[in-house]
Design a protein around this motif. Structure first.
Motif, mmCIF file in Angstrom:
data_model
loop_
_atom_site.group_PDB
_atom_site.id
_atom_site.type_symbol
_atom_site.label_atom_id
_atom_site.label_comp_id
_atom_site.label_asym_id
_atom_site.label_seq_id
_atom_site.Cartn_x
_atom_site.Cartn_y
_atom_site.Cartn_z
ATOM 1 N N ALA A 42 0.829 -1.203 0.000
ATOM 2 C CA ALA A 42 0.000 0.000 0.000
ATOM 3 C C ALA A 42 0.869 1.261 0.000
ATOM 4 C CB ALA A 42 -0.925 -0.004 1.213
ATOM 5 N N ALA A 43 1.990 1.221 0.722
ATOM 6 C CA ALA A 43 2.893 2.374 0.750
ATOM 7 C C ALA A 43 3.460 2.654 -0.633
ATOM 8 C CB ALA A 43 4.010 2.132 1.760
ATOM 9 N N LEU A 44 3.823 1.599 -1.373
ATOM 10 C CA LEU A 44 4.316 1.781 -2.742
ATOM 11 C C LEU A 44 3.227 2.366 -3.636
ATOM 12 C CD1 LEU A 44 6.385 -1.491 -3.286
ATOM 13 C CD2 LEU A 44 7.283 0.837 -3.184
ATOM 14 N N ALA A 45 1.980 1.914 -3.447
ATOM 15 C CA ALA A 45 0.875 2.363 -4.294
ATOM 16 C C ALA A 45 0.531 3.833 -4.055
ATOM 17 C CB ALA A 45 -0.350 1.490 -4.053
ATOM 18 N N ARG A 46 1.024 4.401 -2.979
ATOM 19 C CA ARG A 46 0.783 5.825 -2.717
ATOM 20 C C ARG A 46 1.812 6.725 -3.395
ATOM 21 N NH1 ARG A 46 0.226 3.695 2.688
ATOM 22 N NH2 ARG A 46 -1.988 3.469 3.224
ATOM 23 N N SER A 52 0.463 1.630 -10.174
ATOM 24 C CA SER A 52 -0.380 0.756 -9.357
ATOM 25 C C SER A 52 -1.830 0.876 -9.794
ATOM 26 C CB SER A 52 -0.248 1.115 -7.872
ATOM 27 O OG SER A 52 -0.660 2.462 -7.647
ATOM 28 N N ARG A 53 -2.609 -0.106 -9.424
ATOM 29 C CA ARG A 53 -4.050 -0.063 -9.703
ATOM 30 C C ARG A 53 -4.776 -0.940 -8.699
ATOM 31 N NH1 ARG A 53 -4.850 -4.536 -14.191
ATOM 32 N NH2 ARG A 53 -2.722 -5.343 -14.264
ATOM 33 N N ILE A 54 -6.060 -0.669 -8.549
ATOM 34 C CA ILE A 54 -6.935 -1.453 -7.682
ATOM 35 C C ILE A 54 -8.120 -1.915 -8.520
ATOM 36 C CG2 ILE A 54 -8.562 -1.343 -5.749
ATOM 37 C CD1 ILE A 54 -6.591 0.515 -4.342
ATOM 38 N N VAL A 55 -8.419 -3.199 -8.436
ATOM 39 C CA VAL A 55 -9.538 -3.777 -9.184
ATOM 40 C C VAL A 55 -10.553 -4.319 -8.181
ATOM 41 C CG1 VAL A 55 -10.264 -5.492 -10.890
ATOM 42 C CG2 VAL A 55 -8.014 -4.393 -11.094
ATOM 43 N N PHE A 69 -2.502 6.418 -4.957
ATOM 44 C CA PHE A 69 -3.689 6.482 -4.120
ATOM 45 C C PHE A 69 -3.391 7.245 -2.829
ATOM 46 C CE2 PHE A 69 -4.001 2.611 -6.651
ATOM 47 C CZ PHE A 69 -5.264 2.752 -7.231
ATOM 48 N N ALA A 70 -4.241 8.210 -2.527
ATOM 49 C CA ALA A 70 -4.090 8.949 -1.271
ATOM 50 C C ALA A 70 -4.520 8.090 -0.092
ATOM 51 C CB ALA A 70 -4.913 10.233 -1.314
ATOM 52 N N GLU A 71 -5.505 7.214 -0.349
ATOM 53 C CA GLU A 71 -6.024 6.360 0.715
ATOM 54 C C GLU A 71 -6.388 5.007 0.123
ATOM 55 O OE1 GLU A 71 -9.303 6.651 4.367
ATOM 56 O OE2 GLU A 71 -9.582 7.850 2.543
ATOM 57 N N ILE A 72 -6.098 3.952 0.846
ATOM 58 C CA ILE A 72 -6.387 2.603 0.378
ATOM 59 C C ILE A 72 -7.188 1.874 1.448
ATOM 60 C CG2 ILE A 72 -5.394 0.388 -0.323
ATOM 61 C CD1 ILE A 72 -2.975 1.927 -1.371
ATOM 62 N N LYS A 73 -8.367 1.428 1.072
ATOM 63 C CA LYS A 73 -9.240 0.696 1.989
ATOM 64 C C LYS A 73 -9.553 -0.669 1.388
ATOM 65 C CE LYS A 73 -11.497 4.778 3.977
ATOM 66 N NZ LYS A 73 -12.806 5.460 4.213
ATOM 67 N N PRO A 74 -8.818 -1.695 1.770
ATOM 68 C CA PRO A 74 -9.074 -3.031 1.222
ATOM 69 C C PRO A 74 -10.481 -3.517 1.553
ATOM 70 C CG PRO A 74 -6.965 -2.939 2.381
ATOM 71 C CD PRO A 74 -7.689 -1.690 2.723
ATOM 72 N N LEU A 82 -2.610 -4.107 -7.301
ATOM 73 C CA LEU A 82 -1.480 -4.557 -8.097
ATOM 74 C C LEU A 82 -0.460 -3.427 -8.190
ATOM 75 C CD1 LEU A 82 -4.386 -5.282 -9.857
ATOM 76 C CD2 LEU A 82 -2.799 -7.021 -10.682
ATOM 77 N N VAL A 83 0.796 -3.738 -7.958
ATOM 78 C CA VAL A 83 1.863 -2.737 -7.995
ATOM 79 C C VAL A 83 2.960 -3.226 -8.937
ATOM 80 C CG1 VAL A 83 3.585 -1.472 -6.671
ATOM 81 C CG2 VAL A 83 1.345 -1.976 -5.647
ATOM 82 N N ASN A 84 3.258 -2.424 -9.953
ATOM 83 C CA ASN A 84 4.299 -2.765 -10.930
ATOM 84 C C ASN A 84 5.672 -2.297 -10.445
ATOM 85 O OD1 ASN A 84 1.674 -2.364 -12.681
ATOM 86 N ND2 ASN A 84 3.061 -3.621 -13.892
ATOM 87 N N GLY A 85 6.702 -2.927 -10.995
ATOM 88 C CA GLY A 85 8.065 -2.477 -10.757
ATOM 89 C C GLY A 85 8.515 -2.543 -9.318
ATOM 90 N N VAL A 86 8.025 -3.515 -8.571
ATOM 91 C CA VAL A 86 8.436 -3.641 -7.172
ATOM 92 C C VAL A 86 9.933 -3.907 -7.080
ATOM 93 C CG1 VAL A 86 8.103 -4.979 -5.040
ATOM 94 C CG2 VAL A 86 6.136 -4.380 -6.451
#
Length: 345
Positions: A42-46, A52-55, A69-74, A82-86
């Motif tokens: 989630a930190a990477l997706a910010r 990154s993307r959320i489906v 993403f400013a905020e992520i609520k699973p 999904l996070v690319n280039g980890v």
């Protein structure tokens, strides 16, 4: 190492029997990777330098949102991030990517990490590139098909599924799970042609302006004039390139970082001198063709005595600083260090 990764197959056997031909499923290919958890993902997706993307699945529909993403609520079910280039940000992910270096580095793309809650997935899709799906924690059911061929696999931690291009794939989380996707670049012909023409234009593509000082009144207003067609034929016919031009273009094109990739300069004194190791930054792509080298989109050459050492650095991604110094590459490595292309230990 690759024999375990690919089951009972050597890299050569895998490439001959499966690569771009048919899938391969390997039980317990490696110890389940666990180098990133939900919070780290989630930190990477910010971050704005990470793709990154959320489906989210709602009935038969899937809604996709793209980061940062400013905020992520699973969600408890039917949710995937999904996070690319980890591999650009987590050293262990880069080490995982390099385990697949039996495929040329020019083909390696990145490690994408996904976390899904039960029922989560991106839906049925067909990729135009090769991919290895390595299962982390949790289980995931993958249904694959190609024409009349269909198979279902339930991947458990450490299992590996290879899919060639063109196979339809639908992966669904059976419980909260992580999946690590090792993807490979596969440029399309039209994409290469467009980029190559841009490359030629930057290097002096023949240019001329159409002139028609003896223009006569048009008999058919909508007809393309024959002189204009002849001019265009002549102008385009002057475009020339050699195999060397193509190799140079390809090296720059394949080593070019993606637009969001950022290098952080390393200006400190740590690692100066002849001691220690020089390592390519995880975001750096260093390729070569003959005695010509390409790093992060730039082409260059070095003196003959430096070629072997630089090839070794490109192939192994790390080399003793003393070996590079003896090859007369010390100043070049210092420049790369300032740009963030390499690090020294």
């Amino acid at each position: 190492m690759n024999r375990k990764l690919l089951g009972s197959l050597t890299a050569r056997e895998f490439l001959a029997r499966h690569w771009q031909k048919r899938p391969l499923f390997v039980r317990r290919a490696i110890s389940p990777p666990d180098f990133v958890n939900e919070r780290a993902l989630a930190a990477l997706a910010r971050r704005d330098d990470v793709e990154s993307r959320i489906v989210q699945r709602r009935g038969n529909r899937r809604e996709t949102a793209h980061g940062p993403f400013a905020e992520i609520k699973p969600r408890r079910t039917n949710w995937t991030i999904l996070v690319n280039g980890v591999n650009h940000h987590v050293a262990a992910a880069d080490e995982l990517l390099r385990r697949f270096s039996f495929v040329p580095q020019a083909r390696l793309d990145d490690v994408m990490v996904s976390y899904a809650t039960p029922g989560g997935g991106v839906g049925p899709h067909i990729d135009s590139y090769d991919v290895f799906l390595l299962q982390g924690a949790g289980r995931r059911r993958s249904t694959i098909s190609n024409g009349g061929n269909r198979a279902v696999y339930v991947a458990e931690p450490g299992d590996l599924l290879y899919l060639p291009p063109g196979w339809r794939h639908d992966g669904v989380a059976l419980e909260p799970c992580f999946t690590y996707s090792i993807g490979f670049r596969a440029p399309r012909g039209a994409e290469l042609a467009s980029a190559f023409l841009d490359w030629l234009h930057e290097r002096g593509l023949p240019d001329a302006r159409y002139r028609d000082p003896r223009l006569a009144p048009a008999r058919r207003a909508a007809e393309i004039p024959a002189p204009m067609i002849s001019f265009s034929q002549q102008a385009l016919g002057r475009i020339r390139w050699s195999r060397g031009d193509v190799a140079s273009f390809l090296g720059e094109y394949l080593s070019m970082p993606k637009p969001h990739v950022v290098f952080r300069a390393r200006n400190g004194t740590h690692g100066r001198g002849r001691g220690g190791m020089v390592r390519l930054d995880s975001k750096t792509q260093l390729l070569y063709a003959g005695a010509r080298f390409f790093i992060n989109g730039d082409a260059f050459t070095v003196a003959a005595r430096g070629v072997a050492a630089l090839r070794a650095l490109a192939d192994e991604r790390a080399l003793a600083a003393s070996a590079l110094a003896r090859a007369g590459l010390g100043r070049l490595i210092s420049q790369w260090q300032k740009r963030g292309y390499v690090e020294r230990h």
